[in-house]
Motif scaffolding. Structure first.
Motif, PDB file in Angstrom:
ATOM      1  N   SER A  22       0.847  -1.190   0.000  1.00 11.09           N
ATOM      2  CA  SER A  22       0.000   0.000   0.000  1.00 11.09           C
ATOM      3  C   SER A  22       0.882   1.238   0.000  1.00 11.09           C
ATOM      4  N   GLN A  23       0.305   2.375  -0.392  1.00  6.81           N
ATOM      5  CA  GLN A  23       1.067   3.620  -0.403  1.00  6.81           C
ATOM      6  C   GLN A  23       1.494   4.005   1.013  1.00  6.81           C
ATOM      7  N   SER A  24       0.658   3.706   1.995  1.00  2.00           N
ATOM      8  CA  SER A  24       1.020   4.015   3.381  1.00  2.00           C
ATOM      9  C   SER A  24       2.234   3.207   3.820  1.00  2.00           C
ATOM     10  N   GLU A  25       2.281   1.926   3.439  1.00  5.07           N
ATOM     11  CA  GLU A  25       3.408   1.081   3.817  1.00  5.07           C
ATOM     12  C   GLU A  25       4.676   1.515   3.085  1.00  5.07           C
ATOM     13  N   ALA A  27       5.368   4.561   2.115  1.00  2.00           N
ATOM     14  CA  ALA A  27       5.794   5.798   2.787  1.00  2.00           C
ATOM     15  C   ALA A  27       6.506   5.486   4.102  1.00  2.00           C
ATOM     16  N   ARG A  28       5.958   4.536   4.862  1.00  3.93           N
ATOM     17  CA  ARG A  28       6.572   4.183   6.153  1.00  3.93           C
ATOM     18  C   ARG A  28       7.968   3.614   5.950  1.00  3.93           C
ATOM     19  N   ARG A  29       8.129   2.726   4.977  1.00  2.00           N
ATOM     20  CA  ARG A  29       9.426   2.087   4.758  1.00  2.00           C
ATOM     21  C   ARG A  29      10.473   3.065   4.239  1.00  2.00           C
ATOM     22  N   ARG A  32       8.914   8.568   4.340  1.00  4.56           N
ATOM     23  CA  ARG A  32       8.315   9.691   3.616  1.00  4.56           C
ATOM     24  C   ARG A  32       6.875   9.919   4.079  1.00  4.56           C
ATOM     25  N   ASP A  33       6.375  11.111   3.829  1.00  5.80           N
ATOM     26  CA  ASP A  33       4.965  11.381   4.070  1.00  5.80           C
ATOM     27  C   ASP A  33       4.131  10.654   3.015  1.00  5.80           C
ATOM     28  N   ARG A  34       2.977  10.112   3.422  1.00  2.00           N
ATOM     29  CA  ARG A  34       2.144   9.376   2.484  1.00  2.00           C
ATOM     30  C   ARG A  34       1.731  10.249   1.303  1.00  2.00           C
ATOM     31  N   ALA A  35       1.489  11.541   1.554  1.00  2.00           N
ATOM     32  CA  ALA A  35       1.075  12.454   0.482  1.00  2.00           C
ATOM     33  C   ALA A  35       2.176  12.597  -0.560  1.00  2.00           C
ATOM     34  N   SER A  38       1.980   9.422  -2.676  1.00  2.00           N
ATOM     35  CA  SER A  38       0.773   9.464  -3.510  1.00  2.00           C
ATOM     36  C   SER A  38       0.949  10.432  -4.672  1.00  2.00           C
TER      37      SER A  38
END
Length: 328
Positions: A22-25, A27-29, A32-35, A38
């Motif tokens: 997912s984009q959230s995962e 970003a976490r790895r 980075r910010d999820r935005a 995205s």
């Protein structure tokens, strides 16, 4: 961090998207910010209406798209005075490195600029229109970004790689195996091109003009050209990995003709057609208004190429060898 991802981060994004993260995962790895992730995927996602299987987030393509946007707001695009000074020094025979180095120590200089910025401008559409590449000590058709490499492309599966092509084809012992390429002309001709198709055993050559570089019409023309031949005379075609050839499956569906693909950035692996293109450039140089060339002239050129004796054929002509093989 709000700045755009680096190339290594784009490679990681591409891999993780392929693995259904997912984009959230992602970003976490990457920390980075999820935005940011995205926005990166949305802005640099490759869309291909003609061949949907080619769509996706590809690291190299994303890097190119981001670079093109940066180029539009680069220093040499924004500052006319600096741009004119750089162009003037190029016209005086200075290299980009010399220009950049001098501007850094010149007390009266209005601004400094790095040599990579100068190269990017020279090879940009604006720089090409001004023919600035002619002013460089060493001229290339285009300049690739540093540390760049092409992403793996599922459109060209590994089993169709030239490394799996049978030895009988590689050694030219079996008739009916062709190589194909597009001859590209100057930008003023837009995407008009000439397709070159060469049979590996006989060196028999066929040419046809195209209005653009869309893959489906090019493949349909190839099918039309090969259709009159008997099955043993149209067994396979070898291409490079240009997007002009992504519709290669149509050949198998339409006429049962297999396709093989060179390794990335290895056009020498289809040496027959590359050599033929060099011969043809004597008659169709890059500044040719190719769509204005009469069909009769193209046919005359084909006849000339196929009726010229070749040392590699024991001084027989390609037409003689081709006819003999077709009639076997």
């Amino acid at each position: 961090m709000s700045h755009s991802p680096r190339f290594d981060e784009r490679r990681s994004i591409s891999r993780m998207l392929d693995q259904k993260f997912s984009q959230s995962e992602i970003a976490r790895r990457l920390g980075r910010d999820r935005a940011t992730i995205s926005r990166e995927i949305k802005r640099n996602y490759w869309h291909d209406q003609e061949f949907p299987d080619a769509e996706g987030y590809w690291a190299m393509t994303a890097n190119d798209m981001a670079r093109d946007r940066r180029r539009r707001i680069g220093k040499l695009f924004r500052r006319e005075d600096l741009r004119n000074e750089v162009i003037g020094k190029l016209e005086s025979g200075w290299s980009p490195e010399q220009i950049a180095g001098r501007l850094k120590i010149e007390p009266a200089a209005k601004a400094s600029v790095c040599h990579e910025t100068i190269y990017r401008y020279v090879y940009s559409p604006e720089g090409r229109r001004q023919q600035l590449a002619r002013l460089l000590p060493e001229r290339r058709r285009k300049r690739r970004p540093r540390y760049a490499r092409k992403p793996q492309n599922p459109v060209f599966p590994d089993e169709r790689s030239i490394k799996h092509r049978p030895e009988a084809i590689n050694d030219r012992k079996e008739f009916g195996h062709w190589e194909a390429d597009l001859m590209i002309f100057e930008r003023v001709q837009c995407n008009a091109n000439v397709a070159t198709v060469v049979e590996r055993t006989s060196r028999f050559t066929m040419l046809f003009k195209n209005n653009d570089r869309q893959s489906k019409p090019i493949m349909e023309r190839l099918i039309d050209v090969l259709s009159p031949l008997p099955r043993h005379a149209r067994q396979s075609l070898t291409f490079d990995r240009g997007f002009e050839f992504v519709s290669w499956r149509r050949l198998k569906q339409g006429r049962g003709t297999d396709a093989w693909f060179c390794d990335p950035s290895a056009p020498w692996q289809k040496g027959s057609v590359e050599n033929m293109n060099r011969r043809i450039r004597r008659y169709l140089p890059r500044d040719t208004a190719v769509l204005s060339v009469p069909d009769e002239s193209i046919r005359s050129l084909i006849d000339r190429l196929n009726s010229t004796p070749r040392k590699c054929l024991g001084f027989r002509t390609p037409a003689e060898v081709f006819r003999r093989e077709v009639n076997k």
